[in-house]
Design a protein around this motif. Structure first.
Motif, PDB file in Angstrom:
ATOM      1  N   ILE A   1      43.585 -18.816 -15.339  1.00 47.39           N
ATOM      2  CA  ILE A   1      43.313 -18.746 -13.900  1.00 47.39           C
ATOM      3  C   ILE A   1      43.799 -20.003 -13.176  1.00 47.39           C
ATOM      4  N   SER A   2      43.560 -21.162 -13.791  1.00 47.24           N
ATOM      5  CA  SER A   2      43.937 -22.398 -13.094  1.00 47.24           C
ATOM      6  C   SER A   2      45.463 -22.496 -12.970  1.00 47.24           C
ATOM      7  N   LEU A   3      46.184 -21.993 -13.956  1.00 46.90           N
ATOM      8  CA  LEU A   3      47.648 -22.005 -13.867  1.00 46.90           C
ATOM      9  C   LEU A   3      48.146 -20.985 -12.841  1.00 46.90           C
ATOM     10  N   LEU A   4      47.591 -19.788 -12.875  1.00 48.72           N
ATOM     11  CA  LEU A   4      47.994 -18.753 -11.910  1.00 48.72           C
ATOM     12  C   LEU A   4      47.728 -19.220 -10.476  1.00 48.72           C
ATOM     13  N   ALA A   5      46.613 -19.946 -10.287  1.00 54.54           N
ATOM     14  CA  ALA A   5      46.258 -20.437  -8.947  1.00 54.54           C
ATOM     15  C   ALA A   5      47.286 -21.439  -8.442  1.00 54.54           C
ATOM     16  N   GLU A   6      47.990 -22.082  -9.385  1.00 55.72           N
ATOM     17  CA  GLU A   6      49.001 -23.064  -8.988  1.00 55.72           C
ATOM     18  C   GLU A   6      50.386 -22.430  -8.833  1.00 55.72           C
ATOM     19  N   GLY A   7      50.463 -21.114  -9.025  1.00 55.84           N
ATOM     20  CA  GLY A   7      51.740 -20.428  -8.828  1.00 55.84           C
ATOM     21  C   GLY A   7      52.539 -20.240 -10.110  1.00 55.84           C
ATOM     22  N   VAL A   8      51.955 -20.595 -11.261  1.00 54.19           N
ATOM     23  CA  VAL A   8      52.643 -20.389 -12.546  1.00 54.19           C
ATOM     24  C   VAL A   8      52.777 -18.887 -12.794  1.00 54.19           C
TER      25      VAL A   8
END
Lengths: 235, 235
Positions: A58-65
């Motif tokens: 989730i934290s990566l997806l939230a950063e646009g990964v």
């Protein structure tokens, strides 16, 4: 059109805490991502694992990964954190408003069921859990964000429902039957699948059991509000 | 008992993207946290700000950081990132299953409306937005997780609804009226507040408008499933 997403989950019978974790996050360029993780074993230990993996993804997806990279990173993280000794099954389902697609990233032995206006398909290309092999890659499927698209994913509480009694839950047949009502909402569909799984387990789920449904349906009314609704039983 | 949480939101009239962001996350020790952020201005710029703040708060809460510390960190982060030139209003509402409380952390000029079995109270202790002052502290309220507890928070699209026409939306009076039905669900309540705000703005919201409702109600049926439901209109 409108997008409907629904989750229904119960924990294994007589186990207080589900080892399945679902988290959602808004994608920075538009859309939503849902991460469903089934941690190895059950109870508190499984919960900690699924929490760790879901949080990382989730934290990566939230950063646009991108989804594939987030799945790989969640694998590397779990593999490093637990020396390759602990596994988890991981699903990422994203509604990407930039590419106007639904992206499904799968690291699970449970298939994904995908429907469109023409019919249902079972996506069961071999795919391994994360955390235990040196290398892994997710199986990624991308679908246009079109009306009557349906995605159903679930953890092995659904997949193995009834196995104790020698039964087999053919989820695809069940979903096809439910979808005779073309305008069926995501929540009634998720609830029906969960209820059927629990019924096959005679009311005592033999594992943590979660169902996630994503549906694109014709817009119901003129209201353009976004809504989120959570129901959480308290002991 | 069961916990119900509902969000309803619309963007400002003729603006594609809402500058309000809501995110939720499971608390590692049990429970849920909801973060609602109203970024300064409207449209894409506001969205980027509210996204940044919500992401920071959510990632800390997911790691077990306490709500007050997460709010302070989100402030410091925004202040540093934008040199104290950009503000945001921030709410964190947590259902903490360890302390068996609802924790409300508020950095907004909009009050929180809190009800229990005895009646409704408006929490409007002065509280400043995050991002612009060197020092800030959130106003924190903690309530027991008891039946018929209700928490209503909203962004200034609700607070200022009708102001263009010299009207004033007394949300507390409206909520008290709705709660004559003691078993009213969180979603119908959130929808009613949003609908009233939009009506006062004559169907053209003068700002991004979001309502979050948390309710503890008697358990409806024997079903112990957790549910999450999302509705997202697509253009």
């Amino acid at each position: 059109m409108e997008l409907q997403v629904a989750l229904a989950k119960v924990s294994k019978y007589a186990v207080h805490e589900s080892g399945d974790t679902l988290e959602m996050i808004e994608r920075p360029h538009g859309g939503l991502s849902f991460v469903l993780v089934d941690g190895q074993h059950t109870g508190r230990g499984a919960k900690q694992i699924s929490n760790l993996v879901a949080r990382k993804a989730i934290s990566l997806l939230a950063e646009g990964v991108r989804d594939g990279a987030a799945a790989r990173a969640a694998h590397d993280y779990l593999y490093t954190h637990h020396d390759g000794k602990v596994s988890a099954e991981l699903y990422i389902v994203s509604i990407d408003l930039v590419s106007e697609t639904i992206v499904i990233s799968r690291n699970s032995h449970c298939p994904a069921i995908i429907g469109d206006a023409k019919g249902l398909h079972v996506f069961d290309e071999p795919s391994s859990a994360i955390g235990v092999h040196r290398r892994m890659k997710p199986i990624i499927t991308e679908l246009p964000l079109a009306s009557h698209t349906t995605v159903v994913i679930f953890t092995d509480g659904v997949f193995d429902a009834g196995v104790r009694d020698g039964q087999h839950f053919d989820v695809a047949v069940f979903v096809a039957d439910q979808l005779r009502d073309a305008n069926l909402g995501a929540q009634p569909l998720a609830d029906a699948i969960l209820a059927r799984a629990v019924e096959l387990d005679r009311g005592r789920p033999s594992d943590d059991t979660s169902v996630l449904v994503v549906r694109v349906v014709p817009r119901a009314g003129g209201d353009s509000a976004r809504r989120l609704s959570v129901r959480f039983p308290l002991e």
